[in-house]
Design an enzyme around this catalytic site. Sequence first.
Site, mmCIF file in Angstrom:
data_model
loop_
_atom_site.group_PDB
_atom_site.id
_atom_site.type_symbol
_atom_site.label_atom_id
_atom_site.label_comp_id
_atom_site.label_asym_id
_atom_site.label_seq_id
_atom_site.Cartn_x
_atom_site.Cartn_y
_atom_site.Cartn_z
ATOM 1 N N CYS A 1 0.835 -1.205 0.000
ATOM 2 C CA CYS A 1 0.000 0.000 0.000
ATOM 3 C C CYS A 1 0.869 1.254 0.000
ATOM 4 O O CYS A 1 0.423 2.334 -0.382
ATOM 5 C CB CYS A 1 -0.851 0.054 1.268
ATOM 6 N N ASP B 1 -3.361 16.467 -1.381
ATOM 7 C CA ASP B 1 -2.964 17.878 -1.471
ATOM 8 C C ASP B 1 -1.934 18.201 -0.396
ATOM 9 O O ASP B 1 -1.660 17.399 0.492
ATOM 10 C CB ASP B 1 -4.177 18.812 -1.460
ATOM 11 N N HIS C 1 0.448 14.280 -6.157
ATOM 12 C CA HIS C 1 -0.352 15.485 -5.907
ATOM 13 C C HIS C 1 -1.730 15.411 -6.569
ATOM 14 O O HIS C 1 -2.604 16.222 -6.289
ATOM 15 C CB HIS C 1 0.419 16.721 -6.402
#
Length: 549
Positions: free
Chosen positions: A466, A526, A522
């Site tokens: 992950c 954020d 991104h």
Amino acid sequence: MAQIEEILLPDVGGEEVEIIEICVSIGDNLEEEDAIITVETDKASMDIPAIFAGSIVSLNVKVGDKVSEGAVICTMQKAGSEAATAPVVEAPVVEAAPVVEAVVETVVETKTVQETKTVLVDVFVPDIGEDGEVDLIEVLVSVGDDVNAEDGLFTLETDKATMDVPAPFDGVVKELLVAEGAKVKTGTLVARMEQNIVVSASVSVATPVKAAPVASAPAPVAKAVETPVAVATAVVVSGRKPHASPSVRRLAREFGVELELVSPTGVKNRIMQADIKAFVKQTLANASRAVAVAPATGSGFGFNLPTLKSVDFSKFGEIEIKELTKIQKISGPSLHRNWVGMPHVTQFDEADITELEKFRKDQNALALKKKLDIKISPLIFILKAVAKALELHPTFNSSLSEDGGSIILKKYVNIAVAVDTPKGLMVPVIKDVNKKGIHELAADLAVISKKARDGKLKMTDMQGACFTISSLGGIGGTAFTPIINAPEVAILGVSKSEIKPKWNGTEFVPKLMLPLALSYDHRVIDGAEGARFSTTVSSMLSDLRLLVL
Ligand code: CAO
């Protein structure tokens, strides 16, 4: 004698299924394995095959029917058996008087009949997680060997790991179709094995039984009627060679897919419609990725990257050409794709690990005293802190969907750790980090990093991550910008801790500071979220009590 058998729906996962296709018509002659119907569950669609060659006598279902295990799909007459007529046997004329009629009763018995058949089954290289060819470095069995399911037949070596091709079932090796040094890939036919399969059938047999004679009206003849044997069969067959039904083959032909290249997921290695679709999807995705990473011409990003001109360096002095390692050749394009394809932001931070380091050293001293073979490095606590941060900031435990329109949130916490090996960088995965204690994680890390360095990692050891941690702290450096390992969305880089003077409000005190560098995608995360995640990790490392909150 004609043998008409009722074909029943086998166990397809214990649930009601919908019939989405009838693949045959009455009178059709089928080979064994030909599809009769296709059913669909929540998870997959699958063909229900003929379990013997024969012709369709009746169809008992239609498209749209919802059926469960044991439902009669159709009746079939076995190839080679006679027409299904009831032979009438004339009994000898009974001349005696008083005339007696032999009353015939039919007793229907249901029996389970089991038959063991020996079949030759093709053995293929399973999905090795790589598209290209790999080296077959060892043949572990000989023709005639009796092997158990999961025993290794061959050893393959990829650039990342060695792995065995396991026997798919208990059986005898009959043919070895490849030798040491061969190049193979997912789906290559490598051996043939003999397998005993058990065909079990529930059979209803109607048998005529002569009852006790009873006195009746005079009649010259008593007839004994022999009823034909009617057989109803529910078949469960265990062990078949990998194959695809006609409807799946048809679909493969439509897409131009070679079945040999498709990994089967169906029961007993059947290639399902879903496998063909997944193969096509994967091939298209690979093709578009190939376009996306094309470095010089047609970069796929709406602009072309300038090409590097080849330079004759020997003009300026002595040179030596050294080939990249296999791992570098493989990981290079992935790193390039990840670097160019994902908008990286790297958030830097420092964690005060003064207390942690004291605790860690105490724990190691204790383990030594107890003669425990355990060494806890700072990385173990970093794993634990990251696992907790992934639970608190689930966006970091996600992947962006292929169309970029959603994220897939994972409810498990598997963390990959970059390991420096003589052959290059390997990234094995520690599973369920959130559920493991410090000692268990230390043991896991020791095992996977040893396996990585010995080149013994299996594909499965490197799948399902992950998030990744890349720790260069044992080597040195103050900071670096790690590249995200797609399809993950973030990676934590760890550098060497250093004692630094920190102002406590009245004075400078020496603190052991651990540099952290968190790179994130991104498109998914954020800046504020990135800083929050990074702060969570550093706070936990500074105060381990936060881990248990
Ligand atoms: N700061 C200071 N010291 C550190 C440290 C840190 N952040 N991290 C580890 N150390 C120390 C350890 O405590 C150990 O010291 P002692 O032997 O005195 O206890 C020493 O450095 C060596 O640690 P280690 O590397 O053996 O163990 P680890 O658990 O920290 O790391 C592993 C394990 C497998 C991640 C590591 O060995 C490794 O391969 N790192 C390289 C990863 C890499 O190449 N990343 C780059 C990816 S991008 O190309």
